[in-house]
Scaffold this active site. Structure first.
Site, mmCIF file in Angstrom:
data_model
loop_
_atom_site.group_PDB
_atom_site.id
_atom_site.type_symbol
_atom_site.label_atom_id
_atom_site.label_comp_id
_atom_site.label_asym_id
_atom_site.label_seq_id
_atom_site.Cartn_x
_atom_site.Cartn_y
_atom_site.Cartn_z
ATOM 1 C CB CYS A 115 54.805 30.110 45.537
ATOM 2 S SG CYS A 115 56.069 30.131 46.479
ATOM 3 C CG HIS A 255 52.683 26.531 46.854
ATOM 4 N ND1 HIS A 255 53.625 26.448 45.853
ATOM 5 C CD2 HIS A 255 53.284 27.289 47.586
ATOM 6 C CE1 HIS A 255 54.750 26.695 46.348
ATOM 7 N NE2 HIS A 255 54.512 27.400 47.542
ATOM 8 C CG ASN A 285 58.013 26.183 48.000
ATOM 9 O OD1 ASN A 285 57.861 26.438 46.917
ATOM 10 N ND2 ASN A 285 57.625 26.930 48.920
HETATM 11 O O1 UT7 Z 1 55.749 29.079 49.316
HETATM 12 C C1 UT7 Z 1 55.795 29.873 50.264
HETATM 13 C C2 UT7 Z 1 57.053 29.542 50.935
HETATM 14 N N1 UT7 Z 1 57.229 29.428 52.424
HETATM 15 C C3 UT7 Z 1 56.445 28.588 53.072
HETATM 16 O O2 UT7 Z 1 55.496 27.902 52.696
HETATM 17 C C4 UT7 Z 1 56.833 28.442 54.597
HETATM 18 C C5 UT7 Z 1 55.809 28.381 55.394
HETATM 19 N N2 UT7 Z 1 56.551 27.826 56.720
HETATM 20 C C6 UT7 Z 1 56.853 26.493 57.029
HETATM 21 O O3 UT7 Z 1 56.771 25.715 56.219
HETATM 22 C C7 UT7 Z 1 57.507 26.404 58.255
HETATM 23 O O4 UT7 Z 1 57.152 27.283 59.401
HETATM 24 C C8 UT7 Z 1 58.990 25.972 58.612
HETATM 25 C C9 UT7 Z 1 59.098 24.514 57.966
HETATM 26 C C10 UT7 Z 1 59.733 27.131 57.738
HETATM 27 C C11 UT7 Z 1 59.270 25.892 59.831
HETATM 28 O O5 UT7 Z 1 58.439 24.984 60.515
HETATM 29 P P1 UT7 Z 1 57.952 25.198 62.051
HETATM 30 O O6 UT7 Z 1 57.388 24.132 62.601
HETATM 31 O O7 UT7 Z 1 57.329 26.490 61.753
HETATM 32 O O8 UT7 Z 1 59.447 25.434 63.139
HETATM 33 P P2 UT7 Z 1 59.931 27.032 63.611
HETATM 34 O O9 UT7 Z 1 60.106 27.899 62.811
HETATM 35 O O10 UT7 Z 1 58.449 27.053 64.791
HETATM 36 O O11 UT7 Z 1 61.087 26.315 64.458
HETATM 37 C C12 UT7 Z 1 61.145 25.309 65.332
HETATM 38 C C13 UT7 Z 1 62.622 25.284 65.813
HETATM 39 C C14 UT7 Z 1 63.519 26.500 65.909
HETATM 40 O O12 UT7 Z 1 64.410 26.248 66.955
HETATM 41 P P3 UT7 Z 1 64.056 26.748 68.174
HETATM 42 O O13 UT7 Z 1 64.058 28.443 68.125
HETATM 43 O O14 UT7 Z 1 62.722 26.333 68.833
HETATM 44 O O15 UT7 Z 1 65.330 26.335 69.103
HETATM 45 C C15 UT7 Z 1 64.239 26.570 64.494
HETATM 46 O O16 UT7 Z 1 65.558 27.074 64.853
HETATM 47 O O17 UT7 Z 1 63.399 24.493 64.772
HETATM 48 C C16 UT7 Z 1 64.277 24.817 64.197
HETATM 49 N N3 UT7 Z 1 64.634 25.008 62.879
HETATM 50 C C17 UT7 Z 1 65.493 23.800 62.279
HETATM 51 N N4 UT7 Z 1 66.017 22.640 63.011
HETATM 52 C C18 UT7 Z 1 66.528 21.718 62.218
HETATM 53 C C19 UT7 Z 1 64.288 25.556 61.729
HETATM 54 N N5 UT7 Z 1 64.903 25.069 60.615
HETATM 55 C C20 UT7 Z 1 65.315 24.146 60.984
HETATM 56 C C21 UT7 Z 1 66.243 22.758 60.060
HETATM 57 N N6 UT7 Z 1 66.566 21.894 61.217
HETATM 58 N N7 UT7 Z 1 66.206 22.990 59.014
#
Ligand code: UT7
Length: 395
Positions: A115, A255, A285
């Site tokens: 990115c 970004h 993104n």
């Molecule tokens: O350009 C660079 C590319 N990448 C990025 O910039 C990504 C950077 N990271 C992020 O933006 C965030 O970490 C995410 C948006 C990917 C995830 O958000 P988060 O607040 O860090 O969530 P998490 O990974 O801590 O997950 C929390 C919960 C999990 O469930 P459990 O394990 O707590 O039961 C996930 O399975 O949310 C769940 N989850 C979802 N639930 C509903 C993950 N994705 C989803 C979803 N819908 N799409």
């Protein structure tokens, strides 16, 4: 000191017509509009049509940029296409774009820095024009991320979208353009964002395809932590090196990955939210396309005016990061000295006026560099000390 200045003489963007909303995604995987909006800020993204690829979108964005700059494809000296989703692994997507454009005079290279690719390209282009080596360099960020998505993986498929943004970086005699920059990379995080099954390390086999090795895998939390840290560090560095403070910056273009990342970073920076460009709600993104798409929309919305200082910052696969402070070019100053007479002006007087003007600008640039050195001499020990304390406290 540079011989010339850089300026963005043209810009253009293209996003595919098809809109995929959070509600559409909720029909495909176990997610909801509420989860996606509160965790990321994204509401919808664009998805390329069948057969539409990165070069198609990059071409559309480039044509708009050339038109705005009043240039022909043949005027381009160099093409830099930043993408992680090229049409082919070989040949370089930049060469395919060159052919489609008919930019026969240009060199062409594809830049892969996740990115961060567009900013790596923009900063590289500025070096070429500031040294006087080239007049016009095309920098494009284009991505077809929909092709790399696992549409059954809710951790990734809700985040990304397709599109392309392009700028023409041109040589200029007028002060402005790239002021300060930094390019960063922390290779220890190479596996946090990964397409594991495409490349020389893994022969493409039916097993790789079955295990979705050709689809993007991401450690979201690791990238989140990295992103908020490096955004603060990179923006602080380019602003401090310019001898400025956050209050001197007119617009921040980060970004567009996650609104929470942006909010956290600007809170730590003490940056005014009103001066931050955000359009991820409509495009998600788009990786290397995200900064140029946001830049184009900021310009279309009149958020960037002549003389404004804009900071652009990005992070992504690698894990790479970069930032630059760009002074939006002032309105072109006429080469003709302004005179209150209609009498013909001798050539020697014209030259003297030009020399005085150039000397004044050089003094201004030198003064700014000295202020920047002084600021760095104060800020860097403080910064290193704070980092040391944090490390000792295990934060
Ligand atoms: O350009 C660079 C590319 N990448 C990025 O910039 C990504 C950077 N990271 C992020 O933006 C965030 O970490 C995410 C948006 C990917 C995830 O958000 P988060 O607040 O860090 O969530 P998490 O990974 O801590 O997950 C929390 C919960 C999990 O469930 P459990 O394990 O707590 O039961 C996930 O399975 O949310 C769940 N989850 C979802 N639930 C509903 C993950 N994705 C989803 C979803 N819908 N799409």
């Amino acid at each position: 000191m540079s011989n010339y200045y850089s300026k963005i003489s043209g810009w253009g963007m293209y996003v595919p017509e098809r809109v995929l909303t959070n509600h559409d995604l909720a029909q495909m995987v176990d997610t909801s509009d509420e989860w996606i909006v509160t965790r990321t800020g994204i509401r919808e993204r664009r998805i390329a049509a069948e057969g539409q690829a990165t070069v198609d979108m990059s071409l559309r964005a480039t044509q708009q940029a050339l038109e705005r700059a009043g240039l022909q494809a043949d005027d381009l000296d160099l093409i830099i296409l930043a993408t992680s989703t090229p049409d082919y692994l070989c040949p370089p997507a930049s060469s395919v774009l060159q052919d489609r454009l008919g930019a026969s005079r240009a060199g062409a290279m594809t830049l892969v820095a996740g990115c961060t690719g567009f900013l790596y390209g923009l900063i590289t282009a500025a070096q070429f024009v500031q040294t006087g080596a080239y007049r016009h360099v095309l920098v494009v960020g284009g991505e077809t991320l929909s092709y790399a998505m696992d549409w059954t993986d809710r951790n990734t498929c809700v985040l990304f979208g397709d599109g392309a943004g392009a700028v023409i970086v041109s040589r200029s005699d007028q002060p402005g353009g790239l002021q300060t920059m930094m390019l960063g990379s922390d290779g220890s995080g190479w596996d946090a964002l990964l397409l594991p099954g495409i490349g020389s390390i893994t022969p493409l086999t039916p097993e790789v395809l079955e295990n979705k090795g050709h689809k993007l895998k991401m450690n979201g939390r690791a990238v989140f932590k990295f992103a908020t840290r490096v955004m603060v560090e990179a923006v602080t560095q380019v602003v401090t090196e310019a001898g400025l403070t956050m209050n001197d910056i007119d617009l921040l273009i980060p970004h567009q990955a996650n609104e929470r990342i942006i909010d956290l970073a600007i809170r730590r920076l003490g940056f005014d939210r009103e001066k931050v460009m955000v359009n991820l709600d409509r495009y998600g993104n788009t990786s290397a396309a995200s900064v140029p798409l946001a830049l184009c929309e900021a310009l279309d919305q009149g958020r960037l005016r002549p003389g404004d200082r804009v900071v652009m910052v990005a992070f992504g696969a690698g894990l790479t990061y970069a930032a630059c402070l760009w002074e939006w070019q002032p309105e072109e100053v006429s080469e003709e000295p302004i005179l209150v007479t209609n009498w013909p002006v001798p050539e020697s007087l014209r030259e003297t006026a030009q020399q005085v003007r150039t000397a004044a600008w050089r003094m201004q640039v030198q003064a700014r560099a000295k202020a920047s050195d002084a600021a760095m001499a104060i800020m860097l020990p403080l910064y290193t000390f704070r980092k040391g304390v944090k490390k000792r406290l295990g934060k």
